[in-house]
Design a protein around this motif. Structure first.
Motif, PDB file in Angstrom:
ATOM      1  N   TRP A  39       0.853  -1.193   0.000  1.00  0.00           N
ATOM      2  CA  TRP A  39       0.000   0.000   0.000  1.00  0.00           C
ATOM      3  C   TRP A  39       0.885   1.237   0.000  1.00  0.00           C
ATOM      4  O   TRP A  39       1.623   1.487   0.940  1.00  0.00           O
ATOM      5  CB  TRP A  39      -0.899  -0.013   1.219  1.00  0.00           C
ATOM      6  N   LYS A 165      -3.287  -3.352   7.450  1.00  0.00           N
ATOM      7  CA  LYS A 165      -3.435  -4.570   6.661  1.00  0.00           C
ATOM      8  C   LYS A 165      -4.909  -4.916   6.455  1.00  0.00           C
ATOM      9  O   LYS A 165      -5.302  -5.403   5.397  1.00  0.00           O
ATOM     10  CB  LYS A 165      -2.698  -5.724   7.339  1.00  0.00           C
ATOM     11  N   GLU A 166      -5.724  -4.650   7.476  1.00  0.00           N
ATOM     12  CA  GLU A 166      -7.161  -4.885   7.332  1.00  0.00           C
ATOM     13  C   GLU A 166      -7.751  -3.966   6.268  1.00  0.00           C
ATOM     14  O   GLU A 166      -8.575  -4.387   5.463  1.00  0.00           O
ATOM     15  CB  GLU A 166      -7.855  -4.650   8.675  1.00  0.00           C
ATOM     16  N   GLN A 169      -6.695  -5.242   2.915  1.00  0.00           N
ATOM     17  CA  GLN A 169      -7.463  -6.428   2.557  1.00  0.00           C
ATOM     18  C   GLN A 169      -8.857  -6.035   2.069  1.00  0.00           C
ATOM     19  O   GLN A 169      -9.368  -6.597   1.086  1.00  0.00           O
ATOM     20  CB  GLN A 169      -7.579  -7.374   3.768  1.00  0.00           C
ATOM     21  N   THR A 170      -9.465  -5.062   2.735  1.00  0.00           N
ATOM     22  CA  THR A 170     -10.780  -4.581   2.310  1.00  0.00           C
ATOM     23  C   THR A 170     -10.712  -3.987   0.909  1.00  0.00           C
ATOM     24  O   THR A 170     -11.608  -4.203   0.083  1.00  0.00           O
ATOM     25  CB  THR A 170     -11.299  -3.521   3.295  1.00  0.00           C
ATOM     26  N   HIS A 172      -8.546  -4.819  -1.421  1.00  0.00           N
ATOM     27  CA  HIS A 172      -8.395  -5.954  -2.335  1.00  0.00           C
ATOM     28  C   HIS A 172      -9.754  -6.600  -2.620  1.00  0.00           C
ATOM     29  O   HIS A 172     -10.057  -6.958  -3.764  1.00  0.00           O
ATOM     30  CB  HIS A 172      -7.454  -6.993  -1.721  1.00  0.00           C
ATOM     31  N   GLU A 173     -10.550  -6.755  -1.584  1.00  0.00           N
ATOM     32  CA  GLU A 173     -11.864  -7.373  -1.753  1.00  0.00           C
ATOM     33  C   GLU A 173     -12.765  -6.524  -2.639  1.00  0.00           C
ATOM     34  O   GLU A 173     -13.506  -7.055  -3.471  1.00  0.00           O
ATOM     35  CB  GLU A 173     -12.507  -7.594  -0.377  1.00  0.00           C
TER      36      GLU A 173
END
Length: 201
Positions: A39, A165-166, A169-170, A172-173
C-alpha cells in the motif's frame, strides 16, 4: 482517526525574541510513502486547505500522546499553513513545561526528526498497479485533529500495522468484487449478442 508519519530531516529548532520554537513540515505533497507492504500513498496539493480555513483548533502533540500537548492553533501557541511543498508549521516551547523542553532538546540533538498528523480522509483517489500494489492519493483532509513530532513511523507499531493490513485487505476485496461484476456484465453482454444473432438467423 487516521495517522500518517513521514521520516524527514525537516524538523528543526529556532529561537527568536527570547522564545524557542520547533518547526518543520508535518506532511509533504506528492511524496509517495508506504503505509504498509503493498500500500503506497501520497497527499495531493491543497489537501489541508479546507481544514485550515475552518479555523478548527489543531493540537501539536508529542508522539500523538494527548497527555503531552506542546501547543495549539486555537490559542496561537502553534501555527500551520500550506505552501507548495506541503504542511509547514511550528509550536512555541512552553518554558514551564518539562515535556516541551525535553521535546526541544531531542529535536535539537537530532534524536527525533519524524513528523506526523492525525486526521480523517474526506476525499481520496485509489488505483492499482499491475503488480497488485494499492495506491491511494489523499485529496482532502478534514478534519485535521493534530500534528506531532514523532520518534518512529506510526506503522511500525503492531496494532496500527494490523489495522493498515485490514484496510488493504478490504481494498483488495473491493477490487476483486469490481472485477467479478465487470466479468459478469461482459458475459451477459456477449450472451445477449449471441442470442440476438441466433434470433436473426
Amino acid at each position: 482517526m487516521e495517522v500518517r508519519t513521514m521520516q524527514m530531516s525537516g524538523m528543526k529548532i529556532r529561537e527568536e525574541n527570547g522564545k524557542r520554537r520547533l518547526e518543520g513540515y508535518f506532511a509533504v505533497f506528492d511524496q509517495p510513502y508506504e503505509v504498509c507492504p503493498g500500500w503506497v500513498e501520497s497527499i495531493a496539493p491543497g489537501a489541508f486547505a479546507r481544514a485550515l480555513a475552518s479555523g478548527q483548533d489543531v493540537k501539536v502533540l508529542w508522539n500523538h500522546n494527548p497527555d503531552i500537548v506542546l501547543g495549539s492553533t486555537g490559542n496561537k501557541t502553534a501555527d500551520l499553513r500550506e505552501d507548495q511543498r506541503g504542511l509547514p508549521g511550528g509550536v512555541e516551547i512552553n518554558e514551564q513545561d518539562q515535556d516541551a523542553k525535553n521535546a526541544y532538546a531531542r529535536v535539537d540533538r537530532g534524536d527525533v526528526n519524524g513528523c506526523s498528523f492525525g486526521f480523517e480522509i474526506s476525499k481520496m483517489e485509489e488505483s492499482w498497479d499491475d503488480d497488485g500494489t494499492y495506491r491511494t492519493r489523499i485529496l482532502e483532509v478534514y478534519p485535521l485533529f493534530e500534528v506531532s513530532p514523532c520518534t518512529f513511523p506510526a506503522y511500525t507499531q503492531t496494532s496500527v500495522t494490523a489495522r493498515a493490513k485490514e484496510e488493504l485487505q478490504t481494498a483488495h476485496e473491493r477490487l476483486e468484487k469490481a472485477k467479478k461484476e465487470k466479468r459478469e456484465q461482459w458475459r451477459e453482454k456477449m450472451l445477449s449478442r449471441l442470442k440476438g444473432e441466433k434470433d436473426g438467423t
